[in-house]
Design an enzyme around this catalytic site. Structure first.
Site, short mmCIF file in Angstrom:
data_model
loop_
_atom_site.label_atom_id
_atom_site.label_comp_id
_atom_site.label_asym_id
_atom_site.label_seq_id
_atom_site.Cartn_x
_atom_site.Cartn_y
_atom_site.Cartn_z
N ASP A 1 -0.24 5.13 0.83
CA ASP A 1 -0.53 6.16 1.85
C ASP A 1 -0.58 5.55 3.24
O ASP A 1 -1.37 4.63 3.50
CB ASP A 1 -1.86 6.85 1.53
CG ASP A 1 -1.78 7.58 0.20
OD1 ASP A 1 -0.85 8.38 0.04
OD2 ASP A 1 -2.62 7.31 -0.68
N ASP B 1 0.88 -1.17 0.00
CA ASP B 1 0.00 0.00 0.00
C ASP B 1 0.93 1.23 0.00
O ASP B 1 2.13 1.11 0.28
CB ASP B 1 -0.86 -0.04 1.27
CG ASP B 1 -1.59 1.26 1.52
OD1 ASP B 1 -2.22 1.77 0.57
OD2 ASP B 1 -1.52 1.78 2.66
C1 XBP Z 1 -5.47 6.05 0.43
C2 XBP Z 1 -6.61 6.90 0.11
C3 XBP Z 1 -6.47 7.97 -0.86
C4 XBP Z 1 -5.68 9.16 -0.43
C5 XBP Z 1 -5.91 10.28 -1.39
O1 XBP Z 1 -5.95 4.83 0.99
O2 XBP Z 1 -7.68 6.69 0.62
O3 XBP Z 1 -7.74 8.42 -1.17
O4 XBP Z 1 -6.11 9.59 0.86
O5 XBP Z 1 -5.59 9.92 -2.69
P1 XBP Z 1 -5.04 3.51 0.98
P2 XBP Z 1 -6.47 10.38 -3.94
O6 XBP Z 1 -3.75 3.85 1.66
O7 XBP Z 1 -5.83 2.51 1.79
O8 XBP Z 1 -4.87 3.07 -0.46
O9 XBP Z 1 -6.95 11.76 -3.65
O10 XBP Z 1 -5.51 10.32 -5.11
O11 XBP Z 1 -7.60 9.40 -4.06
MG MG Z 2 -2.95 3.12 3.49
#
Ligand code: XBP
Ligand code: MG
Length: 253
Positions: free
Chosen positions: A11, A9
């Site tokens: 973020d 993953d």
């Molecule tokens: C990550 C997200 C993303 C980011 C923003 O979740 O939920 O929406 O917060 O990115 P995970 P975008 O780590 O579970 O994949 O604005 O590009 O969607």
């Molecule tokens: Mg995440």
């Protein structure tokens, strides 16, 4: 089955991008467009339960701004989100957000041990590239043989679609891979696709339910900064490396 691949993953797992990256970018574009939609850190903590930036904005409007009207809301949100992505990429390009402890070491170890690497994330592909290029360097882009990101699947995490997409592209069985996640939604996504997860928590996720995880740690650890085990079997390992992951995987087959 033998461990063949690591799927990361982005973020919250590779780097703590939410507070200093995404949240800032959302607020900058809201202000630039003259919208009174300021998101505090406290509110963002709640909004993070909805994955995907466009989906998060939509949820925010439905929940907190239900008097807001636009005659083409879907395109309006998509346009805001495109601009937010540009701002996020700019922020990340300043080197604002470093990788989390042990991430580079593990990626190097995995790649030199012949493990295959991939990404499974909800965020947009431009954001993944910006983070990898600015923290690891451009040549690392080719280490990740599949980058499953954003709208490549219709249903975002917690649905298993993004992990299924990556498994399918790599032509591997879920038991040959381990996922690295930081949140309940990420864990559910990986487990829906049949993949076991290693969790590293962060400020937004340390109270999530991680019952299905193989192991829950505060971070991946390094030689001089060992991880703390939050949930899982005790081990002689002090940081996550390929040897540790192979042991974990073998115990659960
Ligand atoms: C990550 C997200 C993303 C980011 C923003 O979740 O939920 O929406 O917060 O990115 P995970 P975008 O780590 O579970 O994949 O604005 O590009 O969607
Ligand atoms: Mg995440």
């Amino acid at each position: 089955m033998d461990l063949k691949a690591l799927i990361f993953d982005v973020d919250g797992t590779l780097a703590n991008t939410e507070r200093d990256g995404h949240l800032q970018a959302f607020n900058i574009i809201f202000e630039r467009l003259g919208l009174d939609w300021y998101w505090s850190n406290e509110l963002y903590h709640k909004l993070l339960n909805v994955t995907g930036g466009k989906e998060r904005i939509k949820y925010y409007l439905d929940t907190y701004k239900n008097d807001f009207y636009h005659d083409d809301l879907e395109n309006f949100i998509a346009d805001i989100h495109r601009q937010k992505t540009d701002i996020y990429v700019e922020l990340i390009s300043t080197g604002l957000v470093p990788l989390r402890v042990g991430v580079k070491r593990l990626i190097d170890d995995a790649s030199s041990s012949g493990l295959r690497l991939a990404i499974a994330t909800t965020t947009s592909p431009q954001n993944v590239e910006a983070l990898i290029v600015n923290t690891l360097g451009k040549k690392y882009m080719s280490l990740f043989e599949v980058i499953g990101a954003g709208d490549v699947v219709t249903l975002k995490k917690p649905a298993g679609d993004i992990y299924n997409y990556v498994l399918n592209e790599m032509k591997i069985d879920p038991t040959q891979a381990l996922a690295f996640e930081d949140s309940r939604n990420g864990l559910l996504s990986a487990s829906s696709a049949g993949i076991d997860s290693v969790i590293t928590v962060n400020e937004y996720t340390n109270e999530h339910n991680f019952n299905e995880a193989l192991v829950v740690l505060d971070h991946l650890g390094d030689e001089n900064n060992n991880f703390n085990l939050i949930k899982g079997d005790t081990t002689h390992s002090k940081f996550v490396d390929v040897e540790y992951l192979r042991e974990l995987n073998a115990k659960n087959c």
